[in-house]
Motif scaffolding. Structure first.
Motif, PDB file in Angstrom:
ATOM      1  N   ILE A  26       0.824  -1.203   0.000  1.00  0.00           N
ATOM      2  CA  ILE A  26       0.000   0.000   0.000  1.00  0.00           C
ATOM      3  C   ILE A  26       0.866   1.263   0.000  1.00  0.00           C
ATOM      4  CG2 ILE A  26      -0.216   0.093   2.526  1.00  0.00           C
ATOM      5  CD1 ILE A  26      -3.134   1.063   2.069  1.00  0.00           C
ATOM      6  N   SER A  27       0.459   2.221  -0.824  1.00  0.00           N
ATOM      7  CA  SER A  27       1.107   3.522  -0.842  1.00  0.00           C
ATOM      8  C   SER A  27       0.457   4.411   0.202  1.00  0.00           C
ATOM      9  CB  SER A  27       0.963   4.163  -2.223  1.00  0.00           C
ATOM     10  OG  SER A  27       1.293   5.541  -2.190  1.00  0.00           O
ATOM     11  N   ALA A  30      -2.884   6.231  -0.267  1.00  0.00           N
ATOM     12  CA  ALA A  30      -4.181   5.608  -0.060  1.00  0.00           C
ATOM     13  C   ALA A  30      -4.902   6.182   1.147  1.00  0.00           C
ATOM     14  CB  ALA A  30      -4.020   4.092   0.093  1.00  0.00           C
ATOM     15  N   TRP A  31      -4.127   6.718   2.098  1.00  0.00           N
ATOM     16  CA  TRP A  31      -4.765   7.279   3.292  1.00  0.00           C
ATOM     17  C   TRP A  31      -4.536   8.777   3.459  1.00  0.00           C
ATOM     18  CZ3 TRP A  31      -0.797   3.454   4.608  1.00  0.00           C
ATOM     19  CH2 TRP A  31       0.428   4.019   4.974  1.00  0.00           C
ATOM     20  N   GLU A  32      -3.756   9.392   2.615  1.00  0.00           N
ATOM     21  CA  GLU A  32      -3.432  10.803   2.816  1.00  0.00           C
ATOM     22  C   GLU A  32      -4.613  11.707   2.496  1.00  0.00           C
ATOM     23  OE1 GLU A  32       1.345  10.259   2.101  1.00  0.00           O
ATOM     24  OE2 GLU A  32       0.132  11.207   0.535  1.00  0.00           O
ATOM     25  N   GLY A 284      -8.844  -3.961  -1.365  1.00  0.00           N
ATOM     26  CA  GLY A 284      -7.621  -4.027  -2.161  1.00  0.00           C
ATOM     27  C   GLY A 284      -7.568  -3.016  -3.270  1.00  0.00           C
ATOM     28  N   GLU A 285      -8.546  -2.085  -3.308  1.00  0.00           N
ATOM     29  CA  GLU A 285      -8.586  -1.063  -4.351  1.00  0.00           C
ATOM     30  C   GLU A 285      -7.855   0.177  -3.870  1.00  0.00           C
ATOM     31  OE1 GLU A 285     -12.693  -0.442  -5.344  1.00  0.00           O
ATOM     32  OE2 GLU A 285     -13.122  -2.595  -5.409  1.00  0.00           O
ATOM     33  N   TYR A 286      -6.536   0.102  -3.877  1.00  0.00           N
ATOM     34  CA  TYR A 286      -5.737   1.225  -3.400  1.00  0.00           C
ATOM     35  C   TYR A 286      -4.469   1.356  -4.236  1.00  0.00           C
ATOM     36  CZ  TYR A 286      -3.424  -2.671  -0.898  1.00  0.00           C
ATOM     37  OH  TYR A 286      -2.806  -3.849  -0.569  1.00  0.00           O
ATOM     38  N   GLN A 287      -3.865   2.537  -4.178  1.00  0.00           N
ATOM     39  CA  GLN A 287      -2.631   2.785  -4.916  1.00  0.00           C
ATOM     40  C   GLN A 287      -1.483   2.033  -4.263  1.00  0.00           C
ATOM     41  OE1 GLN A 287      -1.893   6.877  -5.842  1.00  0.00           O
ATOM     42  NE2 GLN A 287       0.311   6.582  -6.143  1.00  0.00           N
ATOM     43  N   PRO A 292       2.524   5.852 -10.270  1.00  0.00           N
ATOM     44  CA  PRO A 292       2.633   7.309 -10.411  1.00  0.00           C
ATOM     45  C   PRO A 292       1.611   8.041  -9.561  1.00  0.00           C
ATOM     46  CG  PRO A 292       1.649   6.326 -12.375  1.00  0.00           C
ATOM     47  CD  PRO A 292       2.171   5.196 -11.542  1.00  0.00           C
ATOM     48  N   ASP A 293       2.020   9.204  -9.027  1.00  0.00           N
ATOM     49  CA  ASP A 293       1.146  10.038  -8.202  1.00  0.00           C
ATOM     50  C   ASP A 293       0.360  11.005  -9.069  1.00  0.00           C
ATOM     51  OD1 ASP A 293       2.054   8.843  -5.910  1.00  0.00           O
ATOM     52  OD2 ASP A 293       3.564  10.374  -5.490  1.00  0.00           O
ATOM     53  N   PRO A 294      -0.845  11.386  -8.630  1.00  0.00           N
ATOM     54  CA  PRO A 294      -1.581  12.454  -9.334  1.00  0.00           C
ATOM     55  C   PRO A 294      -0.797  13.750  -9.292  1.00  0.00           C
ATOM     56  CG  PRO A 294      -3.015  11.253  -7.820  1.00  0.00           C
ATOM     57  CD  PRO A 294      -1.605  10.810  -7.531  1.00  0.00           C
ATOM     58  N   SER A 295      -1.139  14.664 -10.150  1.00  0.00           N
ATOM     59  CA  SER A 295      -0.403  15.909 -10.251  1.00  0.00           C
ATOM     60  C   SER A 295      -0.690  16.822  -9.071  1.00  0.00           C
ATOM     61  CB  SER A 295      -0.775  16.637 -11.541  1.00  0.00           C
ATOM     62  OG  SER A 295      -2.119  17.093 -11.455  1.00  0.00           O
ATOM     63  N   TYR A 296       0.187  17.801  -8.880  1.00  0.00           N
ATOM     64  CA  TYR A 296       0.020  18.796  -7.826  1.00  0.00           C
ATOM     65  C   TYR A 296      -1.299  19.549  -8.008  1.00  0.00           C
ATOM     66  CZ  TYR A 296       0.945  23.165  -5.272  1.00  0.00           C
ATOM     67  OH  TYR A 296       0.869  24.256  -4.449  1.00  0.00           O
ATOM     68  N   ALA A 297      -1.645  19.835  -9.241  1.00  0.00           N
ATOM     69  CA  ALA A 297      -2.891  20.558  -9.509  1.00  0.00           C
ATOM     70  C   ALA A 297      -4.098  19.762  -9.032  1.00  0.00           C
ATOM     71  CB  ALA A 297      -3.013  20.854 -11.003  1.00  0.00           C
ATOM     72  N   GLU A 298      -4.045  18.438  -9.212  1.00  0.00           N
ATOM     73  CA  GLU A 298      -5.150  17.604  -8.746  1.00  0.00           C
ATOM     74  C   GLU A 298      -5.233  17.647  -7.223  1.00  0.00           C
ATOM     75  OE1 GLU A 298      -4.956  13.661 -10.303  1.00  0.00           O
ATOM     76  OE2 GLU A 298      -4.647  14.354 -12.348  1.00  0.00           O
ATOM     77  N   ASP A 299      -4.090  17.669  -6.540  1.00  0.00           N
ATOM     78  CA  ASP A 299      -4.086  17.766  -5.083  1.00  0.00           C
ATOM     79  C   ASP A 299      -4.748  19.062  -4.632  1.00  0.00           C
ATOM     80  OD1 ASP A 299      -3.007  15.382  -4.297  1.00  0.00           O
ATOM     81  OD2 ASP A 299      -0.943  16.105  -4.283  1.00  0.00           O
ATOM     82  N   LEU A 300      -4.401  20.167  -5.294  1.00  0.00           N
ATOM     83  CA  LEU A 300      -4.997  21.440  -4.919  1.00  0.00           C
ATOM     84  C   LEU A 300      -6.514  21.424  -5.147  1.00  0.00           C
ATOM     85  CD1 LEU A 300      -2.460  24.108  -6.217  1.00  0.00           C
ATOM     86  CD2 LEU A 300      -2.961  23.510  -3.847  1.00  0.00           C
TER      87      LEU A 300
END
Length: 335
Positions: A26-27, A30-32, A284-287, A292-300
């Motif tokens: 698990i990454s 998945a919980w952040e 079990g449906e988790y990164q 690869p991580d989503p982009s910074y823009a998606e986080d914002l």
């Protein structure tokens, strides 16, 4: 909400070590919490921000800092607090932690714990937590701290604690530039607790015991004299107030608080469960680590959805203040 009341009369959940789902690979994403990710990404993108923190850390040195935190503590292992070691092993196995980070028990009546370090993270568990909490709740706290480590929070949490203590003592370096950095770190640190709470829940896979931990940490008391349903109703008052929760976070930004209020944490954890994300992770449906991580823009964008328009204002103010303070501090440090 789907019922997750899995506890028996001893406070041991049906999701205990015998039934827990091992979250292989698990990454931490998945919980952040989205606000945590966006705030931390914003801090990391500030010019010279990491260099400033590492310069401060280098001023003290990692080994002295580590020894200072561990000076009044006992390392947990198979022959030292063996029952606690077994609980910790289960937590690390469940979260598929890359390693067993050193765990220490410190003689401290405050019900708390912490994850610290830079290149060599470690966890401190206060004896007060062992006295108040049952095994499942202690495991939640340890899972919470392992979540901090796996989310790469420890450098920033360590610097936050050091700067907070220096500020309390009126240390000159804080007055020069680091005060604004500290406020930015505290703003992020409060959001990081929401992520770590999710990791703690995934570690024990028992929502009732996870929220009962926050109840005890908020007010103490035994199971016989406290009521989780009443505490949840108290938390719901914040959620039903809508924009009021955002205003509370803004007030917190003005004080030297390292954690959000417990009722807000319960409300956020319940919202995550009700969204279906918790059950998806258990399916079990988790990164996975390495994806690869989503982009910074998606986080914002996610952070804006989580905290409405106020989140962007807080992040923008934090980024501007920290950038100016970081540049000033770095210039002073180079002299």
């Amino acid at each position: 909400m789907t019922s997750h009341d899995l506890t028996d009369s001893n406070g041991q959940g049906a999701g205990g070590s015998g039934n827990r789902r091992i979250l292989t690979g698990i990454s931490s994403r998945a919980w952040e919490h989205p606000a945590d990710r966006a705030a931390l990404t914003a801090l990391r993108k500030l010019p010279l921000f990491d260099q400033v923190l590492r310069a401060l850390f280098g001023f003290f040195g990692e080994k002295p800092v580590r020894l200072a935190f561990q000076a009044n503590a006992v390392r947990v292992g198979p022959n030292q607090f063996p029952h606690l070691w077994d609980l910790y092993t289960d937590v690390c196995d469940t979260l598929d932690a890359p390693e067993r980070y050193p765990l220490f028990v410190s003689q401290n009546p405050v019900v708390n714990a912490g994850a610290y370090g830079m290149d060599k993270p470690f966890i401190i568990l206060n004896s007060g937590a062992l006295a108040l909490l049952n095994d499942r709740q202690v495991s939640f706290v340890m899972g919470h701290e392992v979540g901090h480590v796996m989310s790469d929070h420890v450098l920033y949490r360590t610097m936050t604690e050091l700067l907070r203590r220096l500020a309390t003592l009126g240390f000159p370096i804080v007055g020069l530039a680091a005060a604004a950095i500290l406020l930015g770190l505290l703003e992020w640190a409060r959001k990081s607790e929401l992520s770590a709470d999710r990791a703690g829940l995934l570690a024990i896979q028992d929502p009732d015991q996870s929220m009962s931990t926050m109840l005890k940490m908020a007010g103490g008391g035994s199971d016989e004299e406290t009521s989780l349903p009443e505490f949840i109703r108290q938390a719901e008052e914040y959620r039903e107030a809508g924009d009021l929760a955002d205003q509370v976070f803004k007030v917190l930004a003005l004080v030297m608080a390292t954690h959000p209020f417990s009722v807000l944490r319960v409300s956020e954890l319940r919202a995550w469960i009700e969204s279906g994300e918790y059950d998806r992770v258990l399916r079990g449906e988790y990164q996975r680590r390495g994806e690869p991580d989503p982009s910074y823009a998606e986080d914002l964008s996610q952070a804006a959805n989580a905290y409405r328009k106020g989140a962007k204002d807080v992040l923008g103010q934090m980024a501007g203040a920290a950038r100016r303070a970081g540049e000033t501090f770095w210039e002073n440090f180079r002299r």
